[in-house]
Design a protein around this motif. Structure first.
Motif, mmCIF file in Angstrom:
data_model
loop_
_atom_site.group_PDB
_atom_site.id
_atom_site.type_symbol
_atom_site.label_atom_id
_atom_site.label_comp_id
_atom_site.label_asym_id
_atom_site.label_seq_id
_atom_site.Cartn_x
_atom_site.Cartn_y
_atom_site.Cartn_z
ATOM 1 N N UNK A 133 24.024 1.971 -21.960
ATOM 2 C CA UNK A 133 25.449 1.621 -21.911
ATOM 3 C C UNK A 133 25.999 1.762 -20.502
ATOM 4 N N UNK A 134 25.571 2.801 -19.784
ATOM 5 C CA UNK A 134 26.065 3.019 -18.422
ATOM 6 C C UNK A 134 25.583 1.918 -17.496
ATOM 7 N N UNK A 135 24.332 1.465 -17.651
ATOM 8 C CA UNK A 135 23.812 0.373 -16.826
ATOM 9 C C UNK A 135 24.592 -0.902 -17.083
ATOM 10 N N UNK A 136 24.858 -1.175 -18.356
ATOM 11 C CA UNK A 136 25.611 -2.387 -18.699
ATOM 12 C C UNK A 136 27.016 -2.339 -18.119
ATOM 13 N N UNK A 137 27.656 -1.209 -18.215
ATOM 14 C CA UNK A 137 29.006 -1.075 -17.662
ATOM 15 C C UNK A 137 28.993 -1.189 -16.145
ATOM 16 N N UNK A 143 29.052 4.032 -10.172
ATOM 17 C CA UNK A 143 29.435 4.181 -11.579
ATOM 18 C C UNK A 143 28.277 4.755 -12.397
ATOM 19 N N UNK A 144 27.085 4.262 -12.169
ATOM 20 C CA UNK A 144 25.923 4.733 -12.933
ATOM 21 C C UNK A 144 25.677 6.214 -12.672
ATOM 22 N N UNK A 145 25.740 6.614 -11.433
ATOM 23 C CA UNK A 145 25.521 8.015 -11.086
ATOM 24 C C UNK A 145 26.613 8.908 -11.662
ATOM 25 N N UNK A 146 27.855 8.441 -11.518
ATOM 26 C CA UNK A 146 28.969 9.263 -12.010
ATOM 27 C C UNK A 146 29.013 9.317 -13.535
ATOM 28 N N UNK A 203 24.040 -13.359 -8.242
ATOM 29 C CA UNK A 203 25.232 -13.470 -9.085
ATOM 30 C C UNK A 203 24.830 -14.153 -10.376
ATOM 31 N N UNK A 204 25.098 -13.577 -11.514
ATOM 32 C CA UNK A 204 25.754 -12.271 -11.652
ATOM 33 C C UNK A 204 24.834 -11.131 -11.213
ATOM 34 N N UNK A 205 25.469 -9.992 -10.912
ATOM 35 C CA UNK A 205 24.706 -8.816 -10.492
ATOM 36 C C UNK A 205 23.905 -8.306 -11.681
ATOM 37 N N UNK A 206 22.613 -8.059 -11.519
ATOM 38 C CA UNK A 206 21.755 -7.576 -12.602
ATOM 39 C C UNK A 206 20.934 -6.382 -12.118
ATOM 40 N N UNK A 207 20.609 -5.508 -13.064
ATOM 41 C CA UNK A 207 19.841 -4.311 -12.715
ATOM 42 C C UNK A 207 18.353 -4.628 -12.678
ATOM 43 N N UNK A 208 17.618 -3.755 -12.023
ATOM 44 C CA UNK A 208 16.157 -3.842 -11.991
ATOM 45 C C UNK A 208 15.611 -3.101 -13.217
ATOM 46 N N UNK A 209 15.087 -3.843 -14.182
ATOM 47 C CA UNK A 209 14.618 -3.210 -15.425
ATOM 48 C C UNK A 209 13.515 -2.210 -15.149
ATOM 49 N N UNK A 210 12.640 -2.487 -14.198
ATOM 50 C CA UNK A 210 11.541 -1.581 -13.883
ATOM 51 C C UNK A 210 12.077 -0.234 -13.414
ATOM 52 N N UNK A 211 13.119 -0.282 -12.578
ATOM 53 C CA UNK A 211 13.697 0.964 -12.066
ATOM 54 C C UNK A 211 14.399 1.729 -13.190
ATOM 55 N N UNK A 212 15.138 1.018 -14.039
ATOM 56 C CA UNK A 212 15.836 1.669 -15.148
ATOM 57 C C UNK A 212 14.836 2.300 -16.102
ATOM 58 N N UNK A 213 13.732 1.591 -16.376
ATOM 59 C CA UNK A 213 12.701 2.154 -17.262
ATOM 60 C C UNK A 213 12.122 3.420 -16.658
ATOM 61 N N UNK A 214 11.879 3.407 -15.354
ATOM 62 C CA UNK A 214 11.345 4.611 -14.704
ATOM 63 C C UNK A 214 12.376 5.743 -14.742
#
Length: 658
Positions: free
Chosen positions: A284-288, A345-348, A369-380
């Motif tokens: 949820x935090x990554x999505x936000x 935001x993710x850290x906080x 654009x749009x800004x997207x997260x790195x799934x590999x990093x989030x999984x780690x």
């Protein structure tokens, strides 16, 4: 004590009892709570086993309540006690109390009763007692976030037996150990040969782990306390409210329990809560965070005019570039600001600390654009947070389990003491509710009851008229109908039974001669046929024959004449009384044929009477205490006497015939 020698304990039950820490002590002390901890042994079964062990210890043949009516009176008295318990355990524990003719058993329970009578059955104590229940086993515990590792086949088998809650793996080298470390949050290596091996992950070399299972599986201790948390807390409250001596620091135990949830997980650790929340809220935090970045970047694009020269546009098209290249060229600073906002935001939002740098890599520097997260990093990041959380939880579990493991025996003692207090308070309440006194148990026959009141009558106890009654040897009890003859026999039987149970009796004072058996023959409904009549005579024949000085009995009989014709009944009763007198037994025979019995008997029999004092407004007034040596006047005689006072000579002449 040989377990199989206990009555009612077979090989299967004995095997279950051997799993207890000290089954011999539990049996000898009648510790129902401890016995009920054996696998497959219920509280009711434990009470039955305890009774058998007690009888074996005291060489008690049993059979005190020798007739159905005697057993009914015993069960009625026991029920009055059980009604005054708070816990189900207390009611079952009272079933280990039974009437016995063995002096050592009577004295043993009397010592318990004397302690119980010193208790104050305060409502506050009874209130907290309601939450106490026998402790249950932890049951099956399975832990999947850690494993044991060894290269020795024998140690592998020993580990599976000693710590079945976790997986045990065979490994040959450090490489296989490293593979396990990637699959489990914690790996406990049992071989000293793995000491010093540099493996990534939480790998611990603990050769003595099998000797201290709680260090590997603290859940074994925590699950036990979690499942029994409410009962232990209630037992703590009982000790505080009743002022009982505790085997441990109650505040320390209560504090440790406060750190456990009902499912055995730990609470009260801010760091563990932070990590758990981070794992749960990561997606949820990554999505936000993405939304925060995209909102910022969209606003920046909408507010900005971008001019592209024709040659630049052709160059971009020729290179196959798209919006990303345009962003990189024209809005690089705005994208960097948007990505920073997402990272912040993710850290906080997750309150990240040691993993902050990893979390910031979840949003790349290259504009998109749009800004997207790195799934590999989030999984780690998820793996790292989960592993850190699990390690923290395991350590917290170990810390709490280390504290609680040393207090398990104390917790069991606390609960057992609270449950035993319930039993004691039930006895104290019984004594208070029915104005009881401890009886004197003598080796001479007979009984002497002063101010006895039966709690078994269908009237409020406060309205029961007290009676005094004493008997030495054998006597015939006479009295008017509804004068209280049967209730007097019931009182004698109840007082005798409770006295032989080692309990207080409902009387101001009482002396009870110790007997081996109580034979109470209730009134028979209707005349018996020839077969039943013969059976009844055989029963009395066996009873009389078996009475000896070493086997004294108390015989209570209610209107035996109802079994046959009055003339024959008087002769039969007289013969029975003569035989009992010869054997120096104690007996009370209620009969309306008292005069006929005295005439038929050759022995010098005693007769007592419950005297009617007269009729008042048509109601019979009776002195409930039997008068020694006096035949009771009958109800018809009283009616004729009343009529003679106010009538003609007919009634006076009729009165003279009585």
């Amino acid at each position: 004590m040989e377990l199989e020698s206990v009555p009612g304990v077979g090989a299967k039950t004995a095997e279950a009892l051997r799993e207890l820490d000290d089954p011999e002590r539990a049996l000898s002390e009648g510790d129902v709570a401890a016995l009920a901890r054996a696998p497959g042994v219920s509280e009711g079964r434990a009470a039955h086993i305890a009774r058998g062990a007690i009888r074996a210890e005291h060489d008690d043949p049993g059979g005190f309540a020798a007739t159905p009516r005697a057993r009914e009176l015993f069960e009625a008295g026991l029920s009055l006690l059980q009604e005054r318990t708070v816990t189900d355990y207390g009611a079952k524990r009272l079933e280990t109390l039974y009437p016995s003719g063995v002096r050592s058993r009577i004295d043993e329970v009397r010592a318990f009763t004397e302690r119980a009578l010193e208790r104050e059955p305060a409502p506050e104590v009874r209130s907290v007692l309601s939450g106490v229940a026998p402790l249950s086993a932890a049951g099956d515990v399975r832990v999947r976030d850690r494993c044991l590792a060894t290269g020795d086949a024998e140690r592998y088998a020993a580990a599976q037996s000693a710590i079945p809650e976790v997986s045990v793996e065979l490994v040959d080298d450090a490489r296989q150990l490293a593979e396990l470390a990637r699959s489990y949050a914690t790996v406990v290596a049992l071989d000293e040969g793995f000491a010093g091996v540099d493996v990534e992950g939480d790998v611990r070399v603990e050769p003595d782990a099998l000797d201290e299972p709680a260090s590997v599986v603290p859940e074994r201790v925590l699950t036990f306390f979690a499942r029994n948390r409410d009962s232990v807390r209630a037992a703590i409250a009982v000790h505080r409210e009743a002022g009982l001596d505790a085997p441990c620091d109650l505040d320390e135990l209560a504090g440790a329990l406060d750190q456990l949830d009902a499912d055995g997980s730990v609470t009260g650790d801010d760091e563990l809560d932070r990590l758990s929340t981070a794992v749960d809220d990561l997606d949820a935090a990554v999505s936000t965070a993405e939304s925060v970045a995209n909102d910022h970047l969209r606003e920046a694009i909408e507010e900005r005019d971008v001019t592209i020269e024709g040659t630049d546009l052709l160059s971009l098209v020729e290179r196959g570039a798209g919006v990303d290249s345009l962003l990189d060229r024209e809005l690089a600073d705005e994208y960097a600001a948007a990505a920073d906002r997402a990272r912040d935001h993710l850290v906080d939002a997750l309150d990240l600390r040691d993993t902050e740098s990893m979390a910031r890599r979840a949003f790349p520097d290259e504009p998109t654009y749009p800004v997207e997260h790195e799934e590999r990093v989030v999984a780690r990041l998820r793996e790292e947070l989960t592993a850190t959380r699990d390690r923290r939880a395991t350590q917290r579990k170990r810390d709490i389990a280390d504290t609680l493991a040393t207090m398990r025996g104390d917790a069991e003692a606390l609960v057992d003491a609270a449950l035993e207090l319930d039993v004691e308070l039930a006895v104290a309440r019984f004594a208070a509710d029915f104005d009881c006194a401890m009886p004197e148990i003598t080796e001479r026959g007979g009984f002497d009851i002063e101010g006895g009141r039966s709690p078994l009558l269908d009237v409020p106890f406060a309205e029961v008229e007290p009676i005094d009654y004493s008997v030495e040897g054998v006597t015939v009890l006479s009295g008017v109908n509804s004068g209280g003859k049967t209730s007097t026999l019931d009182l004698v039987a109840l007082v005798t039974t409770l006295a032989h149970m080692g309990l207080p009796v409902p009387a101001d004072a009482a002396r009870v001669g110790r007997v081996s058996e109580l034979h109470y023959h209730a009134k028979t409904q209707g005349t018996l046929d020839a077969g039943a009549f013969e059976t009844t005579l055989r029963e009395f024949g066996e009873l009389v024959t078996n009475v000896t000085a070493d086997r004294p009995v108390l015989v209570l009989v209610d209107e035996l004449e109802s079994i046959t014709e009055p003339g024959a009944a008087a002769t039969i009763i007289a013969g029975i009384l003569e035989s009992l007198t010869e054997r120096e037994a104690t007996g009370v025979f209620v009969s309306h044929l008292a005069e006929d019995i005295l005439e038929a008997a050759e022995a010098d029999l005693t007769i007592d009477g419950i005297q009617a004092e007269g009729l008042v407004d048509g109601e019979l007034r009776v002195n409930r205490s039997p008068v020694k040596g006096q035949l009771a006047r009958s109800t018809p005689e009283l009616i004729v006497e009343k009529l003679a006072e106010h009538g003609d000579g007919f009634y006076a002449d009729l009165l003279e015939k009585f």
